[in-house]
Structure formats: C-alpha cells, structure tokens
Design a protein around this motif. Structure first.
Motif, PDB file in Angstrom:
ATOM      1  N   UNK A 203    -112.203 -30.680  33.304  1.00 24.30           N
ATOM      2  CA  UNK A 203    -110.923 -32.137  33.159  1.00 24.30           C
ATOM      3  C   UNK A 203    -111.299 -32.564  33.987  1.00 24.30           C
ATOM      4  N   UNK A 204    -110.597 -32.076  35.676  1.00 17.72           N
ATOM      5  CA  UNK A 204    -110.163 -32.641  36.362  1.00 17.72           C
ATOM      6  C   UNK A 204    -111.407 -33.750  37.261  1.00 17.72           C
ATOM      7  N   UNK A 205    -112.826 -33.181  36.987  1.00 22.00           N
ATOM      8  CA  UNK A 205    -113.623 -33.241  37.414  1.00 22.00           C
ATOM      9  C   UNK A 205    -114.596 -34.053  36.637  1.00 22.00           C
TER      10      UNK A 205
ATOM     11  N   UNK B  35    -125.875 -33.526  29.706  1.00 25.01           N
ATOM     12  CA  UNK B  35    -125.302 -32.752  30.894  1.00 25.01           C
ATOM     13  C   UNK B  35    -124.926 -34.064  31.726  1.00 25.01           C
ATOM     14  N   UNK B  36    -124.182 -33.353  32.319  1.00 15.06           N
ATOM     15  CA  UNK B  36    -123.399 -34.573  33.912  1.00 15.06           C
ATOM     16  C   UNK B  36    -124.014 -33.517  35.368  1.00 15.06           C
ATOM     17  N   UNK B  37    -124.291 -32.767  34.824  1.00 10.59           N
ATOM     18  CA  UNK B  37    -124.510 -32.181  35.462  1.00 10.59           C
ATOM     19  C   UNK B  37    -125.590 -32.527  37.326  1.00 10.59           C
ATOM     20  N   UNK B  38    -126.897 -33.479  37.019  1.00  5.16           N
ATOM     21  CA  UNK B  38    -126.932 -34.257  38.001  1.00  5.16           C
ATOM     22  C   UNK B  38    -125.864 -35.014  38.650  1.00  5.16           C
ATOM     23  N   UNK B  39    -125.039 -35.618  37.830  1.00 10.47           N
ATOM     24  CA  UNK B  39    -124.166 -36.405  38.710  1.00 10.47           C
ATOM     25  C   UNK B  39    -123.296 -35.771  39.677  1.00 10.47           C
ATOM     26  N   UNK B  40    -123.262 -34.244  39.321  1.00 14.22           N
ATOM     27  CA  UNK B  40    -122.203 -33.733  40.061  1.00 14.22           C
ATOM     28  C   UNK B  40    -122.158 -32.251  39.545  1.00 14.22           C
ATOM     29  N   UNK B  41    -122.706 -31.121  40.630  1.00 14.44           N
ATOM     30  CA  UNK B  41    -123.388 -29.791  40.181  1.00 14.44           C
ATOM     31  C   UNK B  41    -121.774 -29.011  40.714  1.00 14.44           C
ATOM     32  N   UNK B  42    -121.007 -29.328  41.539  1.00 13.46           N
ATOM     33  CA  UNK B  42    -120.430 -28.394  42.480  1.00 13.46           C
ATOM     34  C   UNK B  42    -119.656 -27.337  41.599  1.00 13.46           C
ATOM     35  N   UNK B  43    -118.562 -29.172  40.811  1.00 13.20           N
ATOM     36  CA  UNK B  43    -117.373 -28.652  39.706  1.00 13.20           C
ATOM     37  C   UNK B  43    -117.655 -27.646  38.962  1.00 13.20           C
ATOM     38  N   UNK B  44    -119.200 -28.650  38.368  1.00 14.95           N
ATOM     39  CA  UNK B  44    -119.817 -28.557  37.684  1.00 14.95           C
ATOM     40  C   UNK B  44    -120.077 -27.072  37.049  1.00 14.95           C
ATOM     41  N   UNK B  45    -120.474 -26.577  37.908  1.00 17.56           N
ATOM     42  CA  UNK B  45    -120.521 -24.789  38.534  1.00 17.56           C
ATOM     43  C   UNK B  45    -119.545 -24.459  38.115  1.00 17.56           C
ATOM     44  N   UNK B  46    -118.608 -24.182  38.949  1.00 17.34           N
ATOM     45  CA  UNK B  46    -117.382 -23.720  38.884  1.00 17.34           C
ATOM     46  C   UNK B  46    -116.512 -23.045  37.916  1.00 17.34           C
TER      47      UNK B  46
END
Ligand code: HEM
Length: 226
Positions: free
Chosen positions: A106-108, A37-48
């Motif tokens: 992918x954009x993220x 998981x890379x959620x801790x690096x970036x969370x907002x776009x990961x969620x959407x």
C-alpha cells in the motif's frame, strides 16, 4: 435479523455477483482479466511486498480450506498440544508477515507517483478490505486463543450450511464481533473480486503449456536506444 442478512443472505449475493460479473468480464472484456502488473514501473518494493505476501496468504488460505474440507483430519492433527502450538505459531508468523507485506504494497502504491497513477478507487477499496481481513485474522489468532481448533466447530459448519443452501447462522451469531467482521469481510472480498485486479487469482495460464513458443527478434541495433 441482522445475523440472517449478514451470514445467511449476503454470502449468496457476494458469490452470485462474483460468478455473474466475473463471467461477463471474462467473455466480454478478456484483456482486462489480469493483475495489471505495475512491476515494470517499480520493481524493488514490489518484490519485498508481493513475494512474501503471496507465500503467506496462500498458506493461510490453505489452512482455512483444509479445516473446512477435512475437519476430522484437521481436528486429529491438532489433537496433540505440541502440534497445536506449532500450527498456531506458524499461522501467527505468516499472518504478521502477510500484514507487513500488505502495508508495504500500500505504501508503494501511495508513495510512488507512477504506481499511484495506475491505481484505481477499486484497487484502494480492495487493499483496504484485505488489510481489514488480515488484521482481524491476526487479532483473532492473538487474542481468541486456539482459533485453528474452534474454527472447526463454528466456521466449518456455518460454511457447509451455506454450501447446502440451508444457512445456519447461529454458528456465527455466538462468536465475538471481530470474528463476525472477519467472516463478513471475506465475502466483501469475494464481491469485489470481479471488479478488481483480484481476478488474476483464477487466471491460471494453462494454455502456455501447449501453445507454440514465441521467437522475440530485436530490430534495433545493440547499444542504440531507438
Ligand atoms: C478471504 C478469505 C479469508 C482470508 C484472506 C483470511 C485471512 C486470515 C488471516 C491472515 C488470518 C491470521 C492467521 C494467523 O495469524 O494465524 C486468519 C485467521 C483466522 N480466520 Fe480467516 N481469512 C479468510 C476467511 C475466513 C472465514 C470465512 C472465516 C470464518 C469465520 C475465517 C476464520 C478465521 C479464524 C477463526 C482465524 C484464527 C485462526 C487462528 O487463531 O489460528 N477466516 N484469517
């Protein structure tokens, strides 16, 4: 000859690779068996991106599986036009949702330097293959009408013939090129499975249900960063 290689031989190679390399990785490199998981690096776009993607693709795959396992019941379900329209419309909406969320993910990965750093070549291959799979699926649903219905007379007997080790490639040989690409790419995805973070699909953390609970104790004082 090409049909035999693509629809009669390649599926077995892909599954053999997935099982053998998958088992090796599970037993030898257990800690790599994860979605990393890379959620801790970036969370907002990961969620959407990640949340709609998982809901949409799981429902779509469930429909593929039901039409494969229970073709009779599936055919009856679609026997009334209103149910066929509803199912096709729902499938199309889910397909478009999966495609948009995949593009967002992918954009993220490309746009966020921290996430890009932890993205490997295999991750990109996997994402490209997923885009191809979902895009061709949506294209089929949009242009080759009532795919949910003719799937039962083409994909289902072909897949069952593979299960019986008696590949009947003629079921797929007569379909348009985009259907062939969609079917072969499904097995490309299966062959990528053991080499990528896709392995998390079969990592159900059942031991969490029975393992002793953990107590997390913070040693640092509140308000201090170190
Ligand atoms: C990794 C496995 C697979 C994935 C992720 C996948 C994904 C998708 C997606 C996203 C759609 C679009 C759904 C919609 O908009 O209605 C779709 C449709 C479709 N897929 Fe797959 N697919 C997979 C395997 C297969 C296989 C092996 C076949 C067999 C040939 C197949 C045949 C079809 C057909 C016929 C449709 C059109 C359904 C319709 O018109 O409603 N798929 N798939």
């Amino acid at each position: 000859m090409m049909d035999l290689i693509l629809f009669g031989v390649f599926p077995y190679v892909a599954v053999a690779l997935a099982v053998s390399v998958g088992l090796y990785r599970y037993f030898v490199e257990r800690y790599s068996w994860s979605s990393q998981s890379s959620q801790f690096l970036e969370n907002r776009m990961q969620f959407w991106g990640g949340v709609p993607w998982h809901y949409a693709i799981i429902l779509i795959l469930l429909a593929h599986l039901l039409a494969f396992l229970l073709p009779g019941a599936w055919g009856q379900l679609l026997g009334k036009p209103v149910r066929l329209y509803l199912l096709e419309l729902t499938g199309l909406a889910l397909g478009v949702c999966a495609l948009i969320s995949l593009v967002l993910m992918m954009y993220r990965r490309a746009g966020d330097a921290r996430v890009a750093t932890v993205t490997s070549t295999v991750d990109w291959l996997l994402l490209a293959s997923l885009v191809l799979q979902v895009a061709t699926g949506v294209y089929i649903a949009f242009t080759l009408r009532w795919g949910s219905s003719w799937y039962v007379y083409t994909a289902t007997p072909w897949l069952w013939s593979l299960v019986r080790f008696d590949p009947q490639v003629q079921y797929l040989a007569v379909t348009p090129a985009v259907v062939k690409i969609h079917a072969v790419n499904a097995f490309v995805l299966i062959s990528l499975f053991p080499f990528s973070r896709l392995v998390h699909v079969v990592s159900i953390p059942l031991s969490y249900l029975s393992r002793p609970y953990q107590v997390v104790i913070w040693y640092r004082q509140r308000g201090r960063t170190m």
